[in-house]
Design an enzyme around this catalytic site. Structure first.
Site, PDB file in Angstrom:
ATOM      1  N   HIS A 130      34.676 -10.389  49.348  1.00  0.00           N
ATOM      2  CA  HIS A 130      33.610 -10.099  48.378  1.00  0.00           C
ATOM      3  C   HIS A 130      33.571 -11.069  47.201  1.00  0.00           C
ATOM      4  O   HIS A 130      32.491 -11.491  46.776  1.00  0.00           O
ATOM      5  CB  HIS A 130      33.824  -8.673  47.865  1.00  0.00           C
ATOM      6  CG  HIS A 130      32.762  -8.173  46.935  1.00  0.00           C
ATOM      7  ND1 HIS A 130      31.438  -8.060  47.323  1.00  0.00           N
ATOM      8  CD2 HIS A 130      32.806  -7.744  45.649  1.00  0.00           C
ATOM      9  CE1 HIS A 130      30.733  -7.584  46.305  1.00  0.00           C
ATOM     10  NE2 HIS A 130      31.535  -7.408  45.276  1.00  0.00           N
ATOM     11  N   ALA A 154      24.074  -8.451  44.154  1.00  0.00           N
ATOM     12  CA  ALA A 154      24.954  -7.570  43.372  1.00  0.00           C
ATOM     13  C   ALA A 154      24.301  -6.208  43.170  1.00  0.00           C
ATOM     14  O   ALA A 154      23.142  -6.111  42.772  1.00  0.00           O
ATOM     15  CB  ALA A 154      25.271  -8.212  42.035  1.00  0.00           C
ATOM     16  N   GLN A 155      25.041  -5.177  43.457  1.00  0.00           N
ATOM     17  CA  GLN A 155      24.470  -3.829  43.345  1.00  0.00           C
ATOM     18  C   GLN A 155      24.846  -3.152  42.030  1.00  0.00           C
ATOM     19  O   GLN A 155      24.016  -2.826  41.211  1.00  0.00           O
ATOM     20  CB  GLN A 155      24.965  -2.964  44.514  1.00  0.00           C
ATOM     21  CG  GLN A 155      24.395  -3.374  45.849  1.00  0.00           C
ATOM     22  CD  GLN A 155      24.764  -2.397  46.960  1.00  0.00           C
ATOM     23  OE1 GLN A 155      25.410  -1.393  46.731  1.00  0.00           O
ATOM     24  NE2 GLN A 155      24.335  -2.698  48.164  1.00  0.00           N
ATOM     25  N   GLY A 156      26.165  -2.953  41.861  1.00  0.00           N
ATOM     26  CA  GLY A 156      26.668  -2.069  40.819  1.00  0.00           C
ATOM     27  C   GLY A 156      26.110  -2.344  39.443  1.00  0.00           C
ATOM     28  O   GLY A 156      25.434  -1.494  38.844  1.00  0.00           O
ATOM     29  N   LYS A 203      21.114 -25.504  46.949  1.00  0.00           N
ATOM     30  CA  LYS A 203      21.011 -25.930  48.355  1.00  0.00           C
ATOM     31  C   LYS A 203      20.071 -25.047  49.163  1.00  0.00           C
ATOM     32  O   LYS A 203      19.709 -25.400  50.278  1.00  0.00           O
ATOM     33  CB  LYS A 203      22.389 -25.987  48.991  1.00  0.00           C
ATOM     34  CG  LYS A 203      23.098 -24.650  49.161  1.00  0.00           C
ATOM     35  CD  LYS A 203      24.433 -24.861  49.854  1.00  0.00           C
ATOM     36  CE  LYS A 203      25.213 -23.565  49.992  1.00  0.00           C
ATOM     37  NZ  LYS A 203      26.472 -23.744  50.712  1.00  0.00           N
ATOM     38  N   HIS A 237      35.953  -6.139  49.059  1.00  0.00           N
ATOM     39  CA  HIS A 237      35.311  -4.901  48.607  1.00  0.00           C
ATOM     40  C   HIS A 237      35.691  -3.807  49.595  1.00  0.00           C
ATOM     41  O   HIS A 237      35.560  -3.989  50.812  1.00  0.00           O
ATOM     42  CB  HIS A 237      33.793  -5.065  48.555  1.00  0.00           C
ATOM     43  CG  HIS A 237      33.130  -3.997  47.741  1.00  0.00           C
ATOM     44  ND1 HIS A 237      33.057  -2.691  48.175  1.00  0.00           N
ATOM     45  CD2 HIS A 237      32.539  -4.025  46.530  1.00  0.00           C
ATOM     46  CE1 HIS A 237      32.435  -1.961  47.252  1.00  0.00           C
ATOM     47  NE2 HIS A 237      32.119  -2.757  46.240  1.00  0.00           N
ATOM     48  N   ARG A 296      39.680  -8.858  40.120  1.00  0.00           N
ATOM     49  CA  ARG A 296      38.583  -8.665  39.165  1.00  0.00           C
ATOM     50  C   ARG A 296      38.224  -7.191  39.020  1.00  0.00           C
ATOM     51  O   ARG A 296      38.126  -6.459  40.009  1.00  0.00           O
ATOM     52  CB  ARG A 296      37.352  -9.440  39.645  1.00  0.00           C
ATOM     53  CG  ARG A 296      36.103  -9.169  38.847  1.00  0.00           C
ATOM     54  CD  ARG A 296      34.953 -10.004  39.316  1.00  0.00           C
ATOM     55  NE  ARG A 296      34.506  -9.679  40.650  1.00  0.00           N
ATOM     56  CZ  ARG A 296      33.670  -8.681  40.947  1.00  0.00           C
ATOM     57  NH1 ARG A 296      33.220  -7.867  39.994  1.00  0.00           N
ATOM     58  NH2 ARG A 296      33.284  -8.477  42.188  1.00  0.00           N
ATOM     59  N   ARG A 308      39.877  -1.872  42.708  1.00  0.00           N
ATOM     60  CA  ARG A 308      39.396  -2.259  44.033  1.00  0.00           C
ATOM     61  C   ARG A 308      40.513  -2.686  44.985  1.00  0.00           C
ATOM     62  O   ARG A 308      40.477  -2.404  46.173  1.00  0.00           O
ATOM     63  CB  ARG A 308      38.417  -3.406  43.825  1.00  0.00           C
ATOM     64  CG  ARG A 308      37.485  -3.613  44.916  1.00  0.00           C
ATOM     65  CD  ARG A 308      36.412  -4.565  44.473  1.00  0.00           C
ATOM     66  NE  ARG A 308      35.353  -3.902  43.745  1.00  0.00           N
ATOM     67  CZ  ARG A 308      34.311  -4.523  43.217  1.00  0.00           C
ATOM     68  NH1 ARG A 308      34.215  -5.829  43.344  1.00  0.00           N
ATOM     69  NH2 ARG A 308      33.382  -3.869  42.583  1.00  0.00           N
ATOM     70  N   THR A 333      24.367 -13.499  43.289  1.00  0.00           N
ATOM     71  CA  THR A 333      23.862 -12.651  42.192  1.00  0.00           C
ATOM     72  C   THR A 333      22.796 -11.689  42.717  1.00  0.00           C
ATOM     73  O   THR A 333      22.780 -10.493  42.395  1.00  0.00           O
ATOM     74  CB  THR A 333      23.252 -13.530  41.073  1.00  0.00           C
ATOM     75  OG1 THR A 333      24.286 -14.319  40.493  1.00  0.00           O
ATOM     76  CG2 THR A 333      22.567 -12.695  40.004  1.00  0.00           C
ATOM     77  N   GLU A 351      32.653   2.785  37.561  1.00  0.00           N
ATOM     78  CA  GLU A 351      33.119   2.183  38.820  1.00  0.00           C
ATOM     79  C   GLU A 351      34.639   2.105  38.798  1.00  0.00           C
ATOM     80  O   GLU A 351      35.288   2.422  37.793  1.00  0.00           O
ATOM     81  CB  GLU A 351      32.498   0.791  39.000  1.00  0.00           C
ATOM     82  CG  GLU A 351      30.989   0.847  39.200  1.00  0.00           C
ATOM     83  CD  GLU A 351      30.353  -0.505  39.426  1.00  0.00           C
ATOM     84  OE1 GLU A 351      31.053  -1.475  39.733  1.00  0.00           O
ATOM     85  OE2 GLU A 351      29.118  -0.582  39.277  1.00  0.00           O
TER      86      GLU A 351
HETATM   87  C1  SIN Z   1      29.628  -2.808  43.651  1.00  0.00           C
HETATM   88  O1  SIN Z   1      28.517  -2.434  43.309  1.00  0.00           O
HETATM   89  O2  SIN Z   1      30.469  -2.063  44.138  1.00  0.00           O
HETATM   90  C2  SIN Z   1      29.978  -4.253  43.493  1.00  0.00           C
HETATM   91  C3  SIN Z   1      30.052  -4.615  42.080  1.00  0.00           C
HETATM   92  C4  SIN Z   1      31.011  -5.741  41.886  1.00  0.00           C
HETATM   93  O3  SIN Z   1      31.256  -6.523  42.806  1.00  0.00           O
HETATM   94  O4  SIN Z   1      31.579  -5.807  40.802  1.00  0.00           O
END
Ligand code: SIN
Length: 548
Positions: free
Chosen positions: A333, A43-45, A32, A228, A368, A274, A40, A112
């Protein structure tokens, strides 16, 4: 006729499209927005996978199950952790470049929350999603077998004889058009826009879940919206994320007095799962009437090199992460639930497949594990394509569907009960008031009163003609199922925290299933036989990694 119509262009959708086209299927991708306008991309981690010793699929499995609050589907988790490493290597072969150590060229692994050791591959420091999206879009652009259509808004699925045979869409010129296909794969992501504060882009409006629900597919676990813990508390939407990897590198959460508090909350301290961290922060914010607490990342060396995205966001807010404490508060998140699927992404409707955040494959349970989301799309999308190539259209009783399929077939059409929906037919709501109601009533901490308050303002559905109106209607649909299940789940589990039911209840070890036209029903968790030896964690393996 198309073999496969993919809706959505994040990691799940594009992985499926590329694999299907490689196998010779005729594929179209509809999205869209622009192709890269996906969660995506934000996304950082990184991507969690047991790529090398001392890690193992067994350890990854144990961490995933621990985080999931007892609600993971063990079969699905076994698939995730066993196939994950191969799929990460496939992604590298496709062109995604992950960060490597300067000394030996080995992949750098980050740690993490909820992980017992470092297993998260990352790219560009903290720009992992952007690198993956870049590599996938480049592969798609080069592929003669895929047609990609941007700015096509999908309104609904087309059903014929009980099977999904295509979609109705609003084309970029505003006309309503049908796109027909033998198989439709939903990879439309989550629904962070349900809440006033989210890390998700504006496109995350629950469209796939809502249209699957309207078509009669079973959806589940919607009450498990993950917040998050550390979004930067600045007046921007989406809220800039402060990756959990910061805490993996030594950043510490501090309260308004500068006191570190996570060690008192969980044995893993700042690297607790988390849900634990988001709850610990929110409780303090509520009790002390604060807008934010702080992340102290001043001990991290080479900050701008390791976390360039976070450094940019902090500087834009006038903060120097090497010397300033960063104001943080939880933000919506990731939706751990979604459209119920078997182990191959098949939904309860023939011809309809779902992968990634839109799906409930059971891998995430009630919470998750960090960096398992990109992996989820990466693993289950190719499985769906393999099943399509095998000529399958019907779901199997595997994974989550082991319990759900029999519950769905037991539904009596004459007993349709609109109990959850009939209280506010004909109402109206704006996006802002929906988000405020959900944030206040169905956020990190909930109780019967706050949830009922949301239900009171939610209309049954809204008239829609434009994409924005359809999006709002989709959010209302997802909100209704979230609140219905959250009210029924009279316990606290994973990301669902009830202030009036603070303990876990063994009687509620199962999923709330939503089926259009029926009352939300409860399906007890199916227990699985002993898992394969390669993912079975022995006590000695667990002990040896705890000291890593
Ligand atoms: C993050 O980098 O903290 C997010 C990664 C995630 O959502 O699994």
């Amino acid at each position: 006729m198309l073999d496969l119509l993919v809706l959505g262009s994040g990691i799940a959708g594009l992985s499926a499209a590329i694999r299907a086209a490689d196998a010779g299927l005729k594929v179209t991708v509809l999205t869209k927005g622009a192709l890269s306008n996906t969660a995506t991309n934000y996304a950082q981690g990184g991507v969690a996978a047991a790529l090398s010793e001392p890690d193992s699929p067994a350890l990854h499995r144990a961490d995933t199950l621990d985080a999931g609050g007892g609600l993971c589907d063990i079969e699905a988790v076994d698939v995730l952790v066993r196939e994950g490493p191969r799929r990460v290597r496939d992604l590298m072969a496709l062109g995604a470049e992950f960060d490597r150590a300067a000394i030996d060229g080995e992949l750098e692994l980050a740690r993490e929350g909820g992980h017992s050791l470092a297993r998260v591959v990352h790219a560009g420091g903290d720009a992992t999603g952007a690198e993956i999206e870049r590599a996938l879009v480049a592969a798609l652009d080069d592929h003669p077998g895929i047609e990609a259509r941007e700015r096509w808004f999908t309104v609904d699925l087309i059903l014929e004889g009980g099977a999904v045979v295509g979609v109705t869409t609003i084309a970029p010129d505003g006309t309503l058009q049908e796109v027909r296909a033998r198989n439709v794969l939903l990879a439309t992501g989550g629904a962070g826009q349900l809440f006033a504060v989210t890390t998700n882009p504006p496109v995350s409006t629950g469209d796939g879940i809502a249209m699957a629900y309207r078509a009669g597919a079973a959806i589940a676990d919607i009450e498990f919206m993950q917040f998050h813990p550390t979004a930067l508390d600045v007046a921007l939407m989406p809220r800039p994320l402060l990756s959990e990897a910061l805490r993996g590198e030594g950043a510490v959460l501090r309260d308004e007095n500068g006191e570190a508090f996570m060690q008192a909350e969980h044995p893993l301290g700042d690297l607790a799962p988390r849900d634990v961290v988001a709850r610990a922060i929110t409780r303090r914010l509520v009790a002390r009437n604060l807008a934010h607490l702080f992340l102290d990342a001043t001990a991290i060396s080479d900050f701008a090199q390791r976390f360039p995205t976070v450094a940019r966001a902090a500087r834009a807010a006038g903060l120097d992460p090497e010397s300033d404490l960063l104001p943080v508060a939880p933000a919506a998140h990731y939706l751990s639930g979604g459209i119920c699927t078997d182990l191959d992404g098949a939904t309860t409707l023939p011809g309809l497949w779902a992968c990634g955040e839109v799906a409930c494959s059971g891998v995430h349970g009630a919470n998750r594990l960090a960096s398992n989301s990109l992996l989820d799309g990466l693993v289950f999308a190719p499985r769906a394509v393999e099943a399509i190539l095998d000529g399958r259209r019907e779901p199997r009783a595997t994974g989550v569907l082991r319990g759900v399929l029999s519950a769905v077939s037991r539904q009596n059409p004459n007993a349709a009960d609109m109990r959850v929906s009939d209280s506010s037919v004909g109402g109206s709501i704006t996006l802002g008031s929906l988000q405020r109601a959900m944030t206040f009533g169905a956020g990190v901490l909930r109780d019967a009163g706050s949830l009922t308050g949301v239900l009171d303002v939610l209309p049954l559905s809204l008239p829609a003609e434009t994409p924005a109106q359809y999006e709002l209607n989709n959010l209302v649909t997802v909100a209704r199922t979230l609140v219905a299940a959250a009210l029924r789940r009279e316990e606290s589990r994973g990301t669902h925290t009830r202030l009036d039911f603070t303990e876990q209840s063994t009687a509620l070890l199962g999923r709330f299933i939503h089926l259009n036209g029926y009352e939300t029903s409860f399906v007890p968790l199916v227990t699985h036989s002993q898992p394969p030896a390669d993912v079975l964690l022995t006590d000695s393996k667990r002990l040896s990694t705890e000291v890593v």
